[in-house]
Design an enzyme around this catalytic site. Structure first.
Site, PDB file in Angstrom:
ATOM      1  N   ARG A 257       0.876  -1.170   0.000  1.00 28.75           N
ATOM      2  CA  ARG A 257       0.000   0.000   0.000  1.00 28.75           C
ATOM      3  C   ARG A 257       0.919   1.228   0.000  1.00 28.75           C
ATOM      4  O   ARG A 257       1.497   1.568   1.024  1.00 28.75           O
ATOM      5  CB  ARG A 257      -0.878  -0.055   1.255  1.00 28.75           C
ATOM      6  CG  ARG A 257      -1.901   1.031   1.376  1.00 28.75           C
ATOM      7  CD  ARG A 257      -1.719   1.878   2.615  1.00 28.75           C
ATOM      8  NE  ARG A 257      -1.751   1.161   3.869  1.00 28.75           N
ATOM      9  CZ  ARG A 257      -1.139   1.618   4.957  1.00 28.75           C
ATOM     10  NH1 ARG A 257      -0.466   2.741   4.944  1.00 28.75           N
ATOM     11  NH2 ARG A 257      -1.178   0.943   6.077  1.00 28.75           N
ATOM     12  N   HIS A 261      -3.112   4.613   4.714  1.00 28.15           N
ATOM     13  CA  HIS A 261      -4.182   3.619   4.920  1.00 28.15           C
ATOM     14  C   HIS A 261      -5.525   4.213   4.489  1.00 28.15           C
ATOM     15  O   HIS A 261      -6.257   3.636   3.702  1.00 28.15           O
ATOM     16  CB  HIS A 261      -4.221   3.208   6.400  1.00 28.15           C
ATOM     17  CG  HIS A 261      -5.443   2.454   6.766  1.00 28.15           C
ATOM     18  ND1 HIS A 261      -5.627   1.134   6.423  1.00 28.15           N
ATOM     19  CD2 HIS A 261      -6.571   2.837   7.409  1.00 28.15           C
ATOM     20  CE1 HIS A 261      -6.812   0.736   6.860  1.00 28.15           C
ATOM     21  NE2 HIS A 261      -7.402   1.749   7.451  1.00 28.15           N
ATOM     22  N   TYR A 270       4.935   5.692  11.099  1.00 30.33           N
ATOM     23  CA  TYR A 270       5.277   4.307  11.440  1.00 30.33           C
ATOM     24  C   TYR A 270       6.097   3.564  10.377  1.00 30.33           C
ATOM     25  O   TYR A 270       6.537   2.459  10.620  1.00 30.33           O
ATOM     26  CB  TYR A 270       4.008   3.506  11.788  1.00 30.33           C
ATOM     27  CG  TYR A 270       2.915   3.541  10.736  1.00 30.33           C
ATOM     28  CD1 TYR A 270       2.965   2.685   9.632  1.00 30.33           C
ATOM     29  CD2 TYR A 270       1.839   4.408  10.853  1.00 30.33           C
ATOM     30  CE1 TYR A 270       1.972   2.709   8.670  1.00 30.33           C
ATOM     31  CE2 TYR A 270       0.842   4.444   9.894  1.00 30.33           C
ATOM     32  CZ  TYR A 270       0.906   3.591   8.809  1.00 30.33           C
ATOM     33  OH  TYR A 270      -0.081   3.615   7.855  1.00 30.33           O
TER      34      TYR A 270
HETATM   35  C1  LIG Z   1     -13.808  -5.320  13.287  1.00 29.93           C
HETATM   36  C2  LIG Z   1     -12.956  -4.088  13.059  1.00 29.93           C
HETATM   37  N1  LIG Z   1     -11.928  -3.825  13.875  1.00 29.93           N
HETATM   38  C3  LIG Z   1     -11.171  -2.733  13.677  1.00 29.93           C
HETATM   39  C4  LIG Z   1     -11.446  -1.871  12.633  1.00 29.93           C
HETATM   40  C5  LIG Z   1     -10.570  -0.633  12.402  1.00 29.93           C
HETATM   41  N2  LIG Z   1      -9.737  -0.858  11.208  1.00 29.93           N
HETATM   42  C6  LIG Z   1     -10.058  -0.293  10.027  1.00 29.93           C
HETATM   43  S1  LIG Z   1      -8.977  -0.713   8.831  1.00 29.93           S
HETATM   44  C7  LIG Z   1      -8.039  -1.628   9.880  1.00 29.93           C
HETATM   45  C8  LIG Z   1      -6.791  -2.341   9.393  1.00 29.93           C
HETATM   46  C9  LIG Z   1      -7.080  -3.317   8.296  1.00 29.93           C
HETATM   47  O1  LIG Z   1      -5.898  -3.815   7.751  1.00 29.93           O
HETATM   48  P1  LIG Z   1      -5.903  -4.878   6.602  1.00 29.93           P
HETATM   49  O2  LIG Z   1      -6.899  -5.947   6.887  1.00 29.93           O
HETATM   50  O3  LIG Z   1      -4.501  -5.307   6.395  1.00 29.93           O
HETATM   51  O4  LIG Z   1      -6.455  -4.109   5.325  1.00 29.93           O
HETATM   52  P2  LIG Z   1      -5.875  -2.831   4.555  1.00 29.93           P
HETATM   53  O5  LIG Z   1      -6.629  -1.641   5.082  1.00 29.93           O
HETATM   54  O6  LIG Z   1      -4.405  -2.760   4.814  1.00 29.93           O
HETATM   55  O7  LIG Z   1      -6.177  -3.026   3.115  1.00 29.93           O
HETATM   56  C10 LIG Z   1      -8.587  -1.599  11.159  1.00 29.93           C
HETATM   57  C11 LIG Z   1      -8.000  -2.290  12.332  1.00 29.93           C
HETATM   58  C12 LIG Z   1     -12.549  -2.170  11.808  1.00 29.93           C
HETATM   59  N3  LIG Z   1     -12.888  -1.406  10.765  1.00 29.93           N
HETATM   60  N4  LIG Z   1     -13.282  -3.296  12.019  1.00 29.93           N
END
Ligand SMILES: Cc1ncc(C[n+]2csc(CCOP(=O)(O)OP(=O)(O)O)c2C)c(N)n1
Length: 367
Positions: A257, A261, A270
């Site tokens: 990415r 984010h 980070y």
């Molecule tokens: C159940 C839940 N816990 C926490 C969050 C907060 N949150 C939003 S995005 C994220 C990280 C997701 O990372 P990843 O699965 O690697 O996907 P990426 O965004 O990197 O594509 C978190 C913890 C959420 N949306 N839903």
């Protein structure tokens, strides 16, 4: 890791997957490039619109275009896809109009599009939950007898996209158990973009993520997620397997990415710029452009025409976004239940009464 085009744009032979790309025409290959450029342009426009206050939030897909175009272009129309909130490239391949993606991020729509029109479910923000929806849907596909019939117009695969961070969620692990137990026709695509917001994937797993399915009896393969050809070939083979009724599979798209984010995040807090620089040298679009130009599939005129098309698309998306009307606040209750519900009726009436209590009509309208 499966790779068919190196970061320098050189084609590498692959005994297992070369046959899956053998029938791609030059036009198909130019199409992959065009898709990636258009999606990147829409994505940049999304980021700019958020910065200008036109969107509440945007989740950039910058760097993940090859994964998304490769997987999306490998699907059949009857396959059904469950995305997260970053699948702008997959949405594009399924015919969801790019401007429609912005409605949810602008806060004028709860979903954005009708999932049944393109077999592309609405975006899911709750991490990993869509993998369970995908398995449930796939079990339905199975019970409808639309797996393993040998009829290409009937056999259906269900795709569940999720991130490296989501692989740590209970929902994803339950989805893996259920899909394996029922031999459901699901292709899991884990986009390992290395970061779950600020949490590196290396801290979340001691083994590569493509092996996460092994304990559940689900075979996995790791693919260079910045290589559109490899992503297309592996996904095509995997979808054929899943549609045939041979059970679920897992693809780990090893990618990065490059942006934040979301626009609410500051990745400089980070991760190092050296890391970003290293990955930018593996940029999926640069790599494919070099490949196409080196082997004479694309010339300057084609590349310029794609850039022009991207500019026109961006202008269209921008105008559509700014012109989106605000919804009537009461519509938020309309899709909570399929049938009328007394509690929802009560809440709708309460909001109407509350809005009517304002003396200033513009405030009552939610402006
Ligand atoms: C159940 C839940 N816990 C926490 C969050 C907060 N949150 C939003 S995005 C994220 C990280 C997701 O990372 P990843 O699965 O690697 O996907 P990426 O965004 O990197 O594509 C978190 C913890 C959420 N949306 N839903």
């Amino acid at each position: 890791m499966v790779q068919m085009i190196t970061a320098d744009g050189e084609r590498v032979e692959n005994a297992e997957y070369d046959k899956l790309v053998a029938d791609l025409t030059d036009e198909d290959l130019r199409g992959f490039y065009r898709d990636m450029v258009l999606v990147r342009r829409v994505d940049n426009e999304g980021t700019a619109l958020q910065r200008q206050g036109q969107l509440g939030l945007w989740a950039p897909v910058l760097g993940q275009e090859a994964t998304q175009i490769g997987t999306g272009r490998a699907t059949h129309p009857n396959d059904y896809i469950f995305p997260t909130y970053r699948e702008h490239g997959v949405a594009f391949t399924r015919g969801v109009p790019p401007e429609t993606l912005l409605g949810m991020f602008r806060g004028v729509s709860h979903g954005g599009w009708d999932p049944t029109e393109n077999n592309f479910h609405t975006y899911t923000i709750v991490i990993g939950s869509q993998t369970l929806h995908a398995v449930g849907y796939a079990m339905g596909v199975q019970r409808d007898g639309n797996v393993g019939t040998g009829d290409p117009d009937r056999d259906t695969a269900v795709m569940a996209f999720f991130g490296d961070g989501a692989s740590s969620q209970g929902d994803v692990n339950e989805a893996l158990v259920f899909s394996a137990s029922y031999n459901a026709p699901v292709l899991f695509i884990c986009q390992n973009n290395q970061w779950a917001i600020s949490e590196p994937s290396t801290r979340q797993t001691r083994i590569p993520l493509y092996r996460r399915g092994e304990g559940f009896g689900i075979p996995g393969v790791r693919v260079d997620g910045n290589d559109v050809l490899a992503m297309y070939a592996v996904t095509k083979a995997s979808l054929d397997h899943v549609r045939s009724g041979a059970g679920p599979l897992l693809i780990e798209a090893f990618t990065y990415r490059m942006g934040a984010h979301t626009t609410a995040d500051d990745p400089t807090k980070y991760r190092s710029s050296a890391e970003v620089d290293a990955w930018s040298r593996r940029d999926p679009i640069d790599r494919f452009r070099k490949y196409l130009v080196n082997n004479g599939t694309a010339d300057e005129a084609f590349l310029t025409s794609v850039d022009d098309e991207a500019d026109q698309l961006a202008a269209r998306v921008r105008a559509a976004c700014i012109g989106m009307p605000d919804p009537d606040p009461s519509t938020m209750f309309d899709h909570a239940y399929a049938n009328p519900h007394p509690l929802v009726d009560e809440e709708r009436a309460w909001l109407a009464e509350y809005n009517a209590s304002f003396t200033d009509a513009s405030v009552a309208g939610g402006e």
